[in-house]
Design an enzyme around this catalytic site. Sequence first.
Site, PDB file in Angstrom:
ATOM      1  N   ASP A 110       1.145  -1.570  -0.103  1.00 60.29           N
ATOM      2  CA  ASP A 110      -0.154   0.031  -0.176  1.00 60.29           C
ATOM      3  C   ASP A 110       0.864   1.554  -0.050  1.00 60.29           C
ATOM      4  O   ASP A 110       1.942   0.794   0.113  1.00 60.29           O
ATOM      5  CB  ASP A 110      -1.143   0.516   1.343  1.00 60.29           C
ATOM      6  CG  ASP A 110      -1.781   1.323   1.405  1.00 60.29           C
ATOM      7  OD1 ASP A 110      -2.790   1.879   0.189  1.00 60.29           O
ATOM      8  OD2 ASP A 110      -1.659   1.580   2.561  1.00 60.29           O
ATOM      9  N   SER A 111       0.523   2.457  -0.537  1.00 55.25           N
ATOM     10  CA  SER A 111       1.237   3.671  -0.575  1.00 55.25           C
ATOM     11  C   SER A 111       1.857   3.993   1.333  1.00 55.25           C
ATOM     12  O   SER A 111       2.348   4.650   1.444  1.00 55.25           O
ATOM     13  CB  SER A 111       0.434   4.497  -0.568  1.00 55.25           C
ATOM     14  OG  SER A 111      -1.131   4.775   0.288  1.00 55.25           O
TER      15      SER A 111
ATOM     16  N   CYS B   7      -4.259  -1.313  -2.264  1.00 55.44           N
ATOM     17  CA  CYS B   7      -4.167  -0.208  -2.795  1.00 55.44           C
ATOM     18  C   CYS B   7      -5.029   0.779  -3.653  1.00 55.44           C
ATOM     19  O   CYS B   7      -4.946   0.305  -4.476  1.00 55.44           O
ATOM     20  CB  CYS B   7      -2.837   0.573  -1.748  1.00 55.44           C
ATOM     21  SG  CYS B   7      -2.660   2.733  -3.383  1.00 55.44           S
TER      22      CYS B   7
ATOM     23  N   GLU C 179      -5.353   8.902   9.090  1.00 50.39           N
ATOM     24  CA  GLU C 179      -4.623   8.882   9.838  1.00 50.39           C
ATOM     25  C   GLU C 179      -3.129   9.713  10.458  1.00 50.39           C
ATOM     26  O   GLU C 179      -3.061   8.792  11.279  1.00 50.39           O
ATOM     27  CB  GLU C 179      -2.854   9.065   8.212  1.00 50.39           C
ATOM     28  CG  GLU C 179      -1.689   8.296   8.467  1.00 50.39           C
ATOM     29  CD  GLU C 179      -1.702   7.229   6.892  1.00 50.39           C
ATOM     30  OE1 GLU C 179      -0.631   7.454   7.289  1.00 50.39           O
ATOM     31  OE2 GLU C 179      -2.677   6.241   7.054  1.00 50.39           O
TER      32      GLU C 179
ATOM     33  N   CYS D 134     -10.850   3.558  -0.947  1.00 49.28           N
ATOM     34  CA  CYS D 134      -9.804   3.386  -0.435  1.00 49.28           C
ATOM     35  C   CYS D 134      -9.457   2.558   1.112  1.00 49.28           C
ATOM     36  O   CYS D 134     -10.331   2.237   1.724  1.00 49.28           O
ATOM     37  CB  CYS D 134      -9.511   5.124   0.220  1.00 49.28           C
ATOM     38  SG  CYS D 134      -8.290   5.309   1.150  1.00 49.28           S
TER      39      CYS D 134
ATOM     40  N   HIS E 226      -8.092   3.047   3.685  1.00 50.26           N
ATOM     41  CA  HIS E 226      -8.400   4.521   4.850  1.00 50.26           C
ATOM     42  C   HIS E 226      -9.749   3.828   5.564  1.00 50.26           C
ATOM     43  O   HIS E 226      -9.908   3.998   6.662  1.00 50.26           O
ATOM     44  CB  HIS E 226      -8.156   5.332   5.031  1.00 50.26           C
ATOM     45  CG  HIS E 226      -6.482   5.592   4.702  1.00 50.26           C
ATOM     46  ND1 HIS E 226      -5.725   5.124   3.610  1.00 50.26           N
ATOM     47  CD2 HIS E 226      -5.981   6.234   5.939  1.00 50.26           C
ATOM     48  CE1 HIS E 226      -4.279   5.238   3.914  1.00 50.26           C
ATOM     49  NE2 HIS E 226      -4.441   5.875   5.444  1.00 50.26           N
TER      50      HIS E 226
HETATM   51  N1  DGL Z   1      -4.369   3.608   0.807  1.00 51.14           N
HETATM   52  C1  DGL Z   1      -4.806   4.391  -0.863  1.00 51.14           C
HETATM   53  C2  DGL Z   1      -6.115   4.248  -1.219  1.00 51.14           C
HETATM   54  O1  DGL Z   1      -6.663   2.776  -0.820  1.00 51.14           O
HETATM   55  C3  DGL Z   1      -5.343   5.817  -0.388  1.00 51.14           C
HETATM   56  C4  DGL Z   1      -4.345   6.963   0.313  1.00 51.14           C
HETATM   57  C5  DGL Z   1      -3.408   7.290  -0.461  1.00 51.14           C
HETATM   58  O2  DGL Z   1      -3.652   8.361  -1.102  1.00 51.14           O
HETATM   59  O3  DGL Z   1      -2.518   6.925  -0.750  1.00 51.14           O
HETATM   60  O4  DGL Z   1      -6.282   4.553  -2.546  1.00 51.14           O
END
Ligand code: DGL
Length: 277
Positions: A18-19, A81, A162, A194, A196
């Site tokens: 993930d990011s 992600c 976050e 997303c 998150h």
């Molecule tokens: N984890 C990223 C997603 O699922 C969201 C956060 C980001 O912008 O990196 O899109």
Amino acid sequence: MAKQTKTKLNEMPIGIFDSGIGGLTVASAIHKILPKEQLIYFGDTAHFPYGEKSADSIKYYALRISDFLLRNNCKMIVIACNTASSVAYQIVKQQVGERATVISVIEPVVSRVAALYHHGKVGVIATKGTIKSDIYAKRLKELNPSLQVASLATPLLAPMIEEGFYNNKISRTVINSYLQRPKLKKIDALILACTHYPLIRPEIEEYYKQKVKIIDSAEIVAESVFNHLAEKGLLNTAKTLKNHFYVSDYTESFAASTGIFYKGKIQLERYALWENE
Ligand code: DGL
């Protein structure tokens, strides 16, 4: 001999990336239904958020991280992600080839939604990058042309979560102001696109008062991981090895936030992928 190779393959880890640490919601759901699998997680915290990056940059990061996971002998790579899945799934799949199965967070979700809804209106909330790719609308309409899809970028949500802002006055104000947008009027279901967003699912449910079905990807993706491994006879039945949770940039604040995304105590380890090679 053949049996030995098969056993070894089973015991190889599942790579997840993930990011940042939002993808831990997916890792947590995978661990819940597949506790015997070893997980190697890579959170590219040095480049968080991907939602604001160009498609070319995200493709480059995703390919390099996939290489790292392959070097760690992963039998499967889960792109946990949405932003990376929306722009880099095809290129990662191409590069990985037969070496591992690649799972995006998007395909299992669109298949589930298209099976549940034959007509009606589906809302999608996600980062700017995911919405710009228009991947959910494209894939849902390919599977089910009579569906209406309303996509809304909600860029404040991931950084807000976050920072620990969820289930409070501020988060409710931000969430409600997005959900009130005319675009999302009269939806039947809302995809939390997303990794998150499972954290704010209760607030979103509270807003819709059960009139809209909320679809969050973590469990759906974990089931898809289970099914793929089971189909290929790759479920791990041996003794579980230690999970690893790597981040490209370690900060106290990331470490402190892990507990909100992953059920169970974990330790982040810094792996300087971008400096090492
Ligand atoms: N984890 C990223 C997603 O699922 C969201 C956060 C980001 O912008 O990196 O899109």
